[in-house]
Motif scaffolding. Sequence first.
Motif, PDB file in Angstrom:
ATOM      1  N   MET A   1       0.835  -1.207   0.000  1.00 51.29           N
ATOM      2  CA  MET A   1       0.000   0.000   0.000  1.00 51.29           C
ATOM      3  C   MET A   1       0.868   1.255   0.000  1.00 51.29           C
ATOM      4  SD  MET A   1      -3.395  -0.252   0.186  1.00 51.29           S
ATOM      5  CE  MET A   1      -4.269   0.761   1.382  1.00 51.29           C
ATOM      6  N   THR A   2       0.491   2.184  -0.819  1.00 53.01           N
ATOM      7  CA  THR A   2       1.130   3.490  -0.818  1.00 53.01           C
ATOM      8  C   THR A   2       0.098   4.512  -0.391  1.00 53.01           C
ATOM      9  OG1 THR A   2       0.588   3.675  -3.143  1.00 53.01           O
ATOM     10  CG2 THR A   2       2.798   2.971  -2.632  1.00 53.01           C
ATOM     11  N   ASP A   3       0.575   5.691  -0.009  1.00 47.78           N
ATOM     12  CA  ASP A   3      -0.359   6.731   0.418  1.00 47.78           C
ATOM     13  C   ASP A   3      -1.173   7.265  -0.762  1.00 47.78           C
ATOM     14  OD1 ASP A   3       1.981   7.951   2.863  1.00 47.78           O
ATOM     15  OD2 ASP A   3       0.331   6.535   3.054  1.00 47.78           O
ATOM     16  N   THR A   4      -0.490   7.410  -1.902  1.00 52.48           N
ATOM     17  CA  THR A   4      -1.191   7.845  -3.099  1.00 52.48           C
ATOM     18  C   THR A   4      -1.719   6.621  -3.831  1.00 52.48           C
ATOM     19  OG1 THR A   4       0.369   9.648  -3.307  1.00 52.48           O
ATOM     20  CG2 THR A   4      -0.989   9.174  -5.220  1.00 52.48           C
ATOM     21  N   PRO A   5      -3.040   6.524  -3.980  1.00 49.91           N
ATOM     22  CA  PRO A   5      -3.562   5.350  -4.678  1.00 49.91           C
ATOM     23  C   PRO A   5      -3.207   5.386  -6.155  1.00 49.91           C
ATOM     24  CG  PRO A   5      -5.340   6.863  -4.116  1.00 49.91           C
ATOM     25  CD  PRO A   5      -4.094   7.434  -3.541  1.00 49.91           C
ATOM     26  N   LEU A   6      -3.100   4.201  -6.741  1.00 50.05           N
ATOM     27  CA  LEU A   6      -2.870   4.096  -8.182  1.00 50.05           C
ATOM     28  C   LEU A   6      -4.012   4.777  -8.921  1.00 50.05           C
ATOM     29  CD1 LEU A   6      -1.463   2.863 -10.663  1.00 50.05           C
ATOM     30  CD2 LEU A   6      -2.615   0.715 -10.148  1.00 50.05           C
ATOM     31  N   LEU A   7      -5.210   4.537  -8.395  1.00 49.74           N
ATOM     32  CA  LEU A   7      -6.401   5.085  -9.045  1.00 49.74           C
ATOM     33  C   LEU A   7      -7.366   5.560  -7.967  1.00 49.74           C
ATOM     34  CD1 LEU A   7      -8.224   5.319 -11.646  1.00 49.74           C
ATOM     35  CD2 LEU A   7      -9.058   3.048 -11.055  1.00 49.74           C
ATOM     36  N   ALA A   8      -7.903   6.744  -8.158  1.00 48.79           N
ATOM     37  CA  ALA A   8      -8.921   7.230  -7.230  1.00 48.79           C
ATOM     38  C   ALA A   8     -10.049   7.889  -8.015  1.00 48.79           C
ATOM     39  CB  ALA A   8      -8.318   8.211  -6.234  1.00 48.79           C
ATOM     40  N   LEU A   9     -11.261   7.534  -7.657  1.00 55.43           N
ATOM     41  CA  LEU A   9     -12.437   8.213  -8.187  1.00 55.43           C
ATOM     42  C   LEU A   9     -13.012   9.027  -7.056  1.00 55.43           C
ATOM     43  CD1 LEU A   9     -14.246   5.216  -9.953  1.00 55.43           C
ATOM     44  CD2 LEU A   9     -12.350   6.623 -10.772  1.00 55.43           C
ATOM     45  N   SER A  10     -13.433  10.237  -7.377  1.00 57.57           N
ATOM     46  CA  SER A  10     -13.967  11.094  -6.330  1.00 57.57           C
ATOM     47  C   SER A  10     -15.289  11.717  -6.776  1.00 57.57           C
ATOM     48  CB  SER A  10     -12.936  12.185  -6.013  1.00 57.57           C
ATOM     49  OG  SER A  10     -13.484  13.103  -5.100  1.00 57.57           O
ATOM     50  N   GLY A  11     -16.353  11.320  -6.104  1.00 62.67           N
ATOM     51  CA  GLY A  11     -17.664  11.941  -6.325  1.00 62.67           C
ATOM     52  C   GLY A  11     -18.224  11.813  -7.726  1.00 62.67           C
ATOM     53  N   LEU A  12     -17.978  10.675  -8.353  1.00 67.05           N
ATOM     54  CA  LEU A  12     -18.467  10.520  -9.734  1.00 67.05           C
ATOM     55  C   LEU A  12     -19.990  10.370  -9.756  1.00 67.05           C
ATOM     56  CD1 LEU A  12     -16.114   8.285 -11.914  1.00 67.05           C
ATOM     57  CD2 LEU A  12     -16.142  10.753 -11.570  1.00 67.05           C
ATOM     58  N   THR A  13     -20.596  11.192 -10.583  1.00 64.17           N
ATOM     59  CA  THR A  13     -22.047  11.147 -10.755  1.00 64.17           C
ATOM     60  C   THR A  13     -22.354  11.128 -12.243  1.00 64.17           C
ATOM     61  OG1 THR A  13     -22.445  12.319  -8.679  1.00 64.17           O
ATOM     62  CG2 THR A  13     -24.191  12.440 -10.342  1.00 64.17           C
ATOM     63  N   ASN A  22     -24.918   6.517 -11.523  1.00 63.92           N
ATOM     64  CA  ASN A  22     -23.887   6.626 -10.483  1.00 63.92           C
ATOM     65  C   ASN A  22     -24.129   7.901  -9.686  1.00 63.92           C
ATOM     66  OD1 ASN A  22     -21.328   5.527 -12.836  1.00 63.92           O
ATOM     67  ND2 ASN A  22     -22.530   4.280 -11.435  1.00 63.92           N
ATOM     68  N   ASP A  23     -24.226   7.754  -8.383  1.00 61.57           N
ATOM     69  CA  ASP A  23     -24.541   8.903  -7.533  1.00 61.57           C
ATOM     70  C   ASP A  23     -23.413   9.111  -6.521  1.00 61.57           C
ATOM     71  OD1 ASP A  23     -25.676  10.901  -6.079  1.00 61.57           O
ATOM     72  OD2 ASP A  23     -27.352   9.717  -5.302  1.00 61.57           O
ATOM     73  N   ASP A  24     -22.499  10.018  -6.830  1.00 66.17           N
ATOM     74  CA  ASP A  24     -21.450  10.408  -5.891  1.00 66.17           C
ATOM     75  C   ASP A  24     -20.578   9.217  -5.474  1.00 66.17           C
ATOM     76  OD1 ASP A  24     -19.977  12.103  -4.299  1.00 66.17           O
ATOM     77  OD2 ASP A  24     -21.392  12.054  -2.628  1.00 66.17           O
ATOM     78  N   VAL A  25     -19.980   8.567  -6.444  1.00 65.29           N
ATOM     79  CA  VAL A  25     -19.186   7.363  -6.176  1.00 65.29           C
ATOM     80  C   VAL A  25     -17.709   7.717  -5.996  1.00 65.29           C
ATOM     81  CG1 VAL A  25     -18.467   5.101  -7.046  1.00 65.29           C
ATOM     82  CG2 VAL A  25     -20.767   5.968  -7.566  1.00 65.29           C
ATOM     83  N   SER A  26     -17.139   7.273  -4.891  1.00 63.98           N
ATOM     84  CA  SER A  26     -15.702   7.445  -4.659  1.00 63.98           C
ATOM     85  C   SER A  26     -15.071   6.081  -4.398  1.00 63.98           C
ATOM     86  CB  SER A  26     -15.456   8.373  -3.470  1.00 63.98           C
ATOM     87  OG  SER A  26     -15.975   9.658  -3.754  1.00 63.98           O
ATOM     88  N   LEU A  27     -13.827   5.939  -4.830  1.00 60.05           N
ATOM     89  CA  LEU A  27     -13.175   4.625  -4.792  1.00 60.05           C
ATOM     90  C   LEU A  27     -11.676   4.854  -4.843  1.00 60.05           C
ATOM     91  CD1 LEU A  27     -13.668   1.496  -5.256  1.00 60.05           C
ATOM     92  CD2 LEU A  27     -13.698   2.004  -7.690  1.00 60.05           C
ATOM     93  N   ARG A  28     -10.928   4.084  -4.048  1.00 59.04           N
ATOM     94  CA  ARG A  28      -9.462   4.171  -4.094  1.00 59.04           C
ATOM     95  C   ARG A  28      -8.893   2.782  -4.340  1.00 59.04           C
ATOM     96  NH1 ARG A  28      -7.110   8.499  -1.018  1.00 59.04           N
ATOM     97  NH2 ARG A  28      -5.523   7.102  -0.219  1.00 59.04           N
ATOM     98  N   ILE A  29      -7.971   2.698  -5.275  1.00 61.20           N
ATOM     99  CA  ILE A  29      -7.380   1.409  -5.610  1.00 61.20           C
ATOM    100  C   ILE A  29      -5.861   1.523  -5.570  1.00 61.20           C
ATOM    101  CG2 ILE A  29      -7.106  -0.290  -7.466  1.00 61.20           C
ATOM    102  CD1 ILE A  29     -10.011   0.338  -8.249  1.00 61.20           C
ATOM    103  N   ALA A  30      -5.251   0.652  -4.759  1.00 53.01           N
ATOM    104  CA  ALA A  30      -3.790   0.631  -4.644  1.00 53.01           C
ATOM    105  C   ALA A  30      -3.232  -0.459  -5.547  1.00 53.01           C
ATOM    106  CB  ALA A  30      -3.402   0.376  -3.185  1.00 53.01           C
ATOM    107  N   PRO A  31      -1.937  -0.354  -5.883  1.00 53.27           N
ATOM    108  CA  PRO A  31      -1.320  -1.389  -6.716  1.00 53.27           C
ATOM    109  C   PRO A  31      -1.462  -2.767  -6.066  1.00 53.27           C
ATOM    110  CG  PRO A  31       0.157   0.482  -6.481  1.00 53.27           C
ATOM    111  CD  PRO A  31      -0.999   0.719  -5.555  1.00 53.27           C
ATOM    112  N   GLY A  32      -1.751  -3.778  -6.858  1.00 54.63           N
ATOM    113  CA  GLY A  32      -1.834  -5.143  -6.353  1.00 54.63           C
ATOM    114  C   GLY A  32      -3.156  -5.487  -5.700  1.00 54.63           C
ATOM    115  N   GLU A  33      -4.069  -4.558  -5.665  1.00 52.93           N
ATOM    116  CA  GLU A  33      -5.376  -4.858  -5.078  1.00 52.93           C
ATOM    117  C   GLU A  33      -6.335  -5.389  -6.140  1.00 52.93           C
ATOM    118  OE1 GLU A  33      -5.665  -1.683  -1.385  1.00 52.93           O
ATOM    119  OE2 GLU A  33      -6.860  -1.349  -3.168  1.00 52.93           O
ATOM    120  N   VAL A  34      -7.186  -6.310  -5.685  1.00 48.15           N
ATOM    121  CA  VAL A  34      -8.260  -6.803  -6.545  1.00 48.15           C
ATOM    122  C   VAL A  34      -9.571  -6.361  -5.908  1.00 48.15           C
ATOM    123  CG1 VAL A  34      -9.382  -8.832  -7.520  1.00 48.15           C
ATOM    124  CG2 VAL A  34      -6.891  -8.804  -7.227  1.00 48.15           C
ATOM    125  N   HIS A  35     -10.354  -5.621  -6.637  1.00 47.49           N
ATOM    126  CA  HIS A  35     -11.651  -5.152  -6.136  1.00 47.49           C
ATOM    127  C   HIS A  35     -12.777  -5.794  -6.924  1.00 47.49           C
ATOM    128  CE1 HIS A  35     -10.258  -1.598  -3.701  1.00 47.49           C
ATOM    129  NE2 HIS A  35      -9.174  -1.903  -4.374  1.00 47.49           N
TER     130      HIS A  35
END
Length: 190
Positions: A1-13, A22-35
């Motif tokens: 895990m790093t502090d800065t995610p590989l990918l972040a979605l913030s408030g997507l509508t 999609n209503d205000d969707v936020s998501l953080r994905i770090a390297p090596g994670e499976v979601h």
Amino acid sequence: MTDTPLLALSGLTKAYPGVVANDDVSLRIAPGEVHALLGENGAGKSTLMSILYGFYKADRGEIFINGTKTEIPDSQAAIAAGIGMVFQDLRLVPALTVAENVVLGVEPTGRLDYLDLGTARAQVLDIREKYGLAVDPDALIENLPVGVQQRVEIIKVLFRSAEVLILDEPTAVLTPQEVEEFFEIVKSLR
Ligand code: ADP
Ligand code: MG
């Protein structure tokens, strides 16, 4: 895990006429994670992933790649940002080989007859070894079971240097045996 995610979605509508997908969707994905994105039919999963892949534009919200706010107006931009997508309906050319399909759309001349297939085959074999994706580069797509075709789609995305791999309902098209193999591939990719 790093502090800065590989990918972040913030408030997507994202709304279509008459429905907020999609209503205000936020998501953080770090390297090596499976979601796994879970939800009933119509919950908005494909819409969210399509926004990430540049098919739809969000009405609101932001996308960050490695901490940098990134616009993804189309799939070329998504690929350039390291995002690859494997669709539920696989999109390979049946009459072409695995290697030809993998490089299709990337070949510099835009013409398959000028394509350096030797290099393409070598790169397919390289990706195959690295990730344990068993597939014959010379096989015709039309002769391959769906599970193997899906592997080709994954190789195609990796060939484009994707760091984020999106799979839309990847097990829906697979047999139970293929599902087991698919999970092994996901472990290996991680
Ligand atoms: P999921 O992938 O979770 O099944 P979708 O993202 O496909 O959900 O759909 C979310 C909602 O948006 C549904 O109500 C669906 O009918 C609607 N929708 C999806 N795509 C479109 C579109 N291109 N135009 C209008 N409505 C859409
Ligand atoms: Mg869907």
